[in-house]
Design an enzyme around this catalytic site. Structure first.
Site, PDB file in Angstrom:
ATOM      1  N   CYS A  16      22.073 -19.715 -47.692  1.00  0.00           N
ATOM      2  CA  CYS A  16      22.117 -21.109 -48.152  1.00  0.00           C
ATOM      3  C   CYS A  16      22.246 -22.030 -46.946  1.00  0.00           C
ATOM      4  O   CYS A  16      22.375 -21.595 -45.804  1.00  0.00           O
ATOM      5  CB  CYS A  16      23.292 -21.332 -49.112  1.00  0.00           C
ATOM      6  SG  CYS A  16      24.891 -20.945 -48.373  1.00  0.00           S
ATOM      7  N   CYS A  19      25.197 -21.623 -44.687  1.00  0.00           N
ATOM      8  CA  CYS A  19      25.048 -20.509 -43.736  1.00  0.00           C
ATOM      9  C   CYS A  19      24.345 -21.009 -42.477  1.00  0.00           C
ATOM     10  O   CYS A  19      24.762 -20.714 -41.353  1.00  0.00           O
ATOM     11  CB  CYS A  19      24.231 -19.371 -44.357  1.00  0.00           C
ATOM     12  SG  CYS A  19      24.991 -18.591 -45.784  1.00  0.00           S
ATOM     13  N   CYS A  82       6.916   4.480  -7.112  1.00  0.00           N
ATOM     14  CA  CYS A  82       8.243   4.894  -6.652  1.00  0.00           C
ATOM     15  C   CYS A  82       9.309   4.175  -7.458  1.00  0.00           C
ATOM     16  O   CYS A  82       9.014   3.356  -8.329  1.00  0.00           O
ATOM     17  CB  CYS A  82       8.422   4.604  -5.164  1.00  0.00           C
ATOM     18  SG  CYS A  82       8.314   2.845  -4.768  1.00  0.00           S
ATOM     19  N   CYS A  85       9.348   0.452  -7.714  1.00  0.00           N
ATOM     20  CA  CYS A  85       8.361  -0.095  -8.649  1.00  0.00           C
ATOM     21  C   CYS A  85       8.951  -0.189 -10.054  1.00  0.00           C
ATOM     22  O   CYS A  85       8.842  -1.228 -10.725  1.00  0.00           O
ATOM     23  CB  CYS A  85       7.114   0.786  -8.698  1.00  0.00           C
ATOM     24  SG  CYS A  85       6.207   0.893  -7.152  1.00  0.00           S
ATOM     25  N   ASP A 486      33.864  21.272 -37.519  1.00  0.00           N
ATOM     26  CA  ASP A 486      34.103  21.148 -38.947  1.00  0.00           C
ATOM     27  C   ASP A 486      33.930  22.557 -39.524  1.00  0.00           C
ATOM     28  O   ASP A 486      33.319  23.418 -38.880  1.00  0.00           O
ATOM     29  CB  ASP A 486      33.082  20.185 -39.553  1.00  0.00           C
ATOM     30  CG  ASP A 486      33.152  20.153 -41.065  1.00  0.00           C
ATOM     31  OD1 ASP A 486      34.263  20.002 -41.591  1.00  0.00           O
ATOM     32  OD2 ASP A 486      32.098  20.304 -41.714  1.00  0.00           O
ATOM     33  N   ASP A 686      28.371  18.314 -40.041  1.00  0.00           N
ATOM     34  CA  ASP A 686      27.096  18.192 -40.749  1.00  0.00           C
ATOM     35  C   ASP A 686      27.130  17.220 -41.913  1.00  0.00           C
ATOM     36  O   ASP A 686      26.103  16.958 -42.527  1.00  0.00           O
ATOM     37  CB  ASP A 686      26.655  19.569 -41.270  1.00  0.00           C
ATOM     38  CG  ASP A 686      27.486  20.019 -42.460  1.00  0.00           C
ATOM     39  OD1 ASP A 686      28.693  19.697 -42.486  1.00  0.00           O
ATOM     40  OD2 ASP A 686      26.933  20.684 -43.354  1.00  0.00           O
ATOM     41  N   ASP A 690      31.831  13.604 -41.648  1.00  0.00           N
ATOM     42  CA  ASP A 690      31.977  13.940 -40.224  1.00  0.00           C
ATOM     43  C   ASP A 690      31.470  12.828 -39.304  1.00  0.00           C
ATOM     44  O   ASP A 690      31.718  12.869 -38.100  1.00  0.00           O
ATOM     45  CB  ASP A 690      31.219  15.231 -39.895  1.00  0.00           C
ATOM     46  CG  ASP A 690      31.768  16.429 -40.639  1.00  0.00           C
ATOM     47  OD1 ASP A 690      32.995  16.513 -40.776  1.00  0.00           O
ATOM     48  OD2 ASP A 690      30.962  17.270 -41.089  1.00  0.00           O
TER      49      ASP A 690
END
Length: 796
Positions: A16, A19, A82, A85, A486, A686, A690
């Site tokens: 709005c 904001c 190099c 560069c 874990d 996994d 975690d």
């Protein structure tokens, strides 16, 4: 304060006018910001601010409760020779408003740019061109390979021509030790050296001129100055020589130096192509076409024409064109190049398949799951490319050295010239020694030392299913002193199995047959392990009548005329039964954290028939992984939300002494932070729970088959859920970092030894040119030795 520039930033989260006003006020408070204009419709803000104020602007937007979305662009950069560069290209791109960060990789000749705002590709290309180089968006992978191949062919022909023209010039020098004194006339030397200097060596002049215009220096400037000095000194000696006298010429030095540098660049280009071999191998796995199954017939279509949910036919020996699930057929899949799994994986209806894997002996019908950039193969390629494009922390020190390297060499060359003249040497001797200083200095080797090792290391790791997200993770992993695991899905399979069973009459098979008959057709999680055990023992199951679930207690039914029930301790108590002889076993198995199920007969005389203990089983490679870490003096810890009994049982089986059980997800990260006070910590997990701990650790390692959230939070992803890959990942990190240190050592040693030798007249320009070419080639070749790495036996 730096020069004021215009910023165009996208803002997300504005809904709005209030904001927009809040964003405008927040940005107006930034020092030097003016003319702030927020467009709510386009979600853009335009303002003038100092060029170096981007971090302050981002902080202001964030503090106001909004965000500036970012985007990334990859550019191919041509003309870099190099480290100075690549540093110059980085500086040129970083100056553009809206560029958040830049990483230029000399080895892959690519620039990775993170953008905040509307920065056009044309503006990025223009900035690179202004710095003296060429840039373009990345072509199709095959087109990129073809372009590199054509450039390699051009370099080879230039090299062969340079050798052909330089050989007659250097031949007298080679024959002299054998007593053959012969010299080409001056005009012949001039005729042979001139095309080498100004046609084949034109690339050095062009690149040197661009560097000078950009007020910088590079390797090409050193080569151009050094060979031009030798060539010019030869012209001067020829012109000032007495009639009929043979002047002392240096045409052979300038021509041979150019030929040697071209040789070094050619060998370097070939070696750099090999470091990118992992990416090319992965890209080659992408099929271009697929057999779509429509209305009972096969139709050959391009991959781009497929949509999620489409059916595709995969014949024996073909690559899976998409990620999806098997609908019909049985076969095996060779996933070696994707996950590193050396054995074919069985596939049947319901199993997932990965695009790029090779179908085995059976015809399969596959339903398309994901396409394009979201496929497993595309994400693997993206992760490897990101890791190879990223800059390791150690490279930042090298970049700082490279920025002052060329100017320092030019100063040393001038000091060498002046020093020899003051010492009474002739201009000819002083100039030749100064030329040797210019020619032997090699910033190229410094620039290639780190990225080539990282490219080779991440490439070979990907071949074995170890995806390293960024160069910092690769560099940091070799320092790990503690690994935190874990439990479920990491060290254990995550699926219940029968850990123990006891039959009151001693007949385990009969007990299993009765339990299996009760569980037929049941959807309960503990039904599958019972049926799997019956299948493993090849037991025949009787039919069940009047099967019914007992809410919160178990299942009941009639098997062979016997009224049976299988369930928990509540079922046992309600039936008025006691564990009896099985009490000690039940207590011991409960202490291990097992889930108990009692098989009872509920007839006129109720009786306990037997006891089952269900639990998670260890993954096959878990013990090997912990043993390998212990051999390297890396401590291991178990961090899990499961009950303490289950955690202690797993830890005891694996030899892990430090156990943290019943830890809530939000407390896992705090425990990792606590362990970090005593060393460098890697966290292995996994699941979604975690992710905070993976982010909190120095190195996060996500197990394959886990959630996308875990993989995003981790620095290293293992494509297979095999714990044996954990020590392998730390090992390739250690080997890669060792190569980086070796490369940097040799790159510095070449210069630290070679430059003083040249300055004191102990190296002529030809030997200096050979040393220069050898330095960059040896650095890249040393990095390529990483391609021979293999995980320790048992980790594949």
């Amino acid at each position: 304060m730096s020069k004021s520039v215009t910023f165009d930033l996208p803002i997300s989260g504005m809904t709005c006018a209030s904001c927009a006003g809040r964003v405008e006020r927040a940005l107006s408070k930034v020092s030097g910001a003016e003319n702030v204009s927020v467009n709510l419709a386009t979600e853009q803000v335009r303002l003038q601010a100092p060029a170096d104020s981007l971090p302050a602007l981002l902080s202001a937007v964030d503090a106001a409760g909004y965000a500036v979305p970012s985007a990334s662009v990859e550019l191919a950069i041509d003309g870099m020779t190099c480290a100075s560069c690549s540093g110059r290209v980085e500086k040129a791109l970083a100056k553009l408003p809206g560029v958040a960060s830049v990483s230029v990789n000399l080895a892959s000749e690519r620039a990775h740019i993170e953008l905040l705002g509307n920065v056009s590709t044309d503006a990025l290309v223009a900035a690179v061109e202004k710095a003296g180089y060429a840039a373009h968006t990345l072509h199709h992978p095959q087109a990129q390979v073809d372009q590199q191949q054509r450039r390699l062919v051009r370099e080879r022909w230039s090299l062969l021509l340079a050798i052909a023209l330089s050989s007659p010039l250097v031949l007298p020098m080679l024959l002299a030790p054998f007593g053959v004194h012969w010299m080409l006339p001056a005009w012949a030397q001039f005729a042979l050296a001139t095309p080498v200097q100004f046609i084949l060596g034109a690339r050095f002049y062009v690149a040197a001129w661009k560097a000078v215009r950009a007020r910088a220096g590079n390797m090409d400037l050193l080569v151009a100055l050094g060979t031009s000095a030798g060539y010019g000194l030869s012209l001067y000696g020829w012109a000032s020589a007495a009639p009929g006298a043979m002047p002392h010429l240096y045409f052979e030095a300038s021509a041979v130096v150019i030929a040697l540098v071209l040789l070094g660049k050619y060998l370097e280009s070939r070696a750099k192509r090999q470091t990118a071999g992992a990416i090319r191998a992965l890209e080659a796995l992408r099929p271009e076409r697929a057999l779509q199954w429509v209305d009972g017939s096969e139709r050959d279509v391009a991959i781009g024409a497929l949509r999620v949910g489409d059916l595709v036919v995969v014949k024996p020996g073909e690559r899976f064109p998409v990620d999806g699930a098997v609908v019909e057929g049985r076969s095996h899949a060779d996933e070696a190049l994707i996950s590193g799994e050396s054995l074919p994986v069985p596939k049947q209806p319901g199993d997932k398949v990965t695009g790029g894997a090779i179908n085995g002996e059976g015809r399969l019908l596959v339903r398309t799951g994901v396409l394009g950039a979201e496929t497993v193969l595309a994400r693997i390629i993206r992760m490897v490319e990101d890791a190879q494009a990223a800059k390791a922390p150690i490279q930042r020190l090298v970049d700082k050295v490279s920025q002052v390297f060329v100017p320092a060499v030019l100063v040393l060359a001038l000091l060498t010239l002046a020093g020899w003249l003051l010492a009474g040497a002739s201009l000819e001797v002083a100039a030749i020694d100064a030329v040797a200083v210019l020619v032997i200095a090699c910033p190229c080797a410094l620039g290639l030392a780190t990225p080539t090792a990282i490219m080779a290391g991440t490439g070979v790791a990907a071949r074995y299913g170890i995806l390293i997200k960024d160069a910092e993770a690769l560099e940091r992993a070799h320092q790990v002193t503690a690994v935190v695991f874990d439990k479920t899905g990491t060290l254990t399979s995550g699926t219940p199995r029968i850990a123990h069973l006891a039959a009151l009459d001693g007949d385990e098979n009969a007990l299993l047959q009765l339990a299996g008959a009760l569980q037929r057709g049941s959807e309960h999680p503990l039904a599958k392990p019972v049926l799997d055990a019956c299948l493993d023992r090849q037991l025949t199951l009787a039919p069940v009548q009047d099967s019914r679930a007992l809410a919160g207690r178990g299942i009941a039914g009639t098997v062979l005329g016997r009224d049976l029930a299988l369930g928990n301790r509540r079922l046992l108590d309600e039936s008025g039964l006691q564990p009896g002889e099985l009490a000690d076993s039940a207590e011991a198995w409960e202490a291990e954290g097992r889930t108990l199920s009692w098989l009872i007969e509920r007839g006129p005389i109720p009786a306990v028939l037997g006891l089952f203990a269900f639990g998670d089983t260890l993954k096959p490679g878990a013990l090997h992984a912990v043993e390998q870490l212990s051999k390297r003096h890396i401590s291991t810890h178990l961090l899990t939300g499961d009950n303490r009994g289950s955690a202690l049982a797993v830890a005891k089986a694996l030899g892990i002494t430090d156990v943290y059980a019943e830890v809530l997800p939000e407390h896992k990260a705090a425990k990792v932070v606590e362990l970090k006070r005593h060393g460098v910590v890697a966290m292995v997990g996994d699941g979604i729970n975690d992710a905070p701990a993976l982010s909190a650790a120095d190195i996060g390692i996500a197990m394959g088959g886990g959630t996308d959230v875990a993989m995003h939070a981790a620095g290293i992803t293992l494509m297979r859920g095999d714990p044996r890959l954990i020590p392998a990942a730390l090992d390739i990190s250690r080997k890669t970092y060792a190569k980086i240190r070796q490369n940097l050592f040799w790159a510095f040693v070449y210069n630290l030894i070679g430059i003083p030798l040249a300055a004191f007249g102990m190296l002529n320009p030809v030997l200096a040119g050979a040393a220069m070419a050898l330095s960059s080639v040896s650095v890249v070749s040393n990095a390529l030795l990483l391609k021979l790495w293999e995980p320790e036996p048992g980790a594949e």
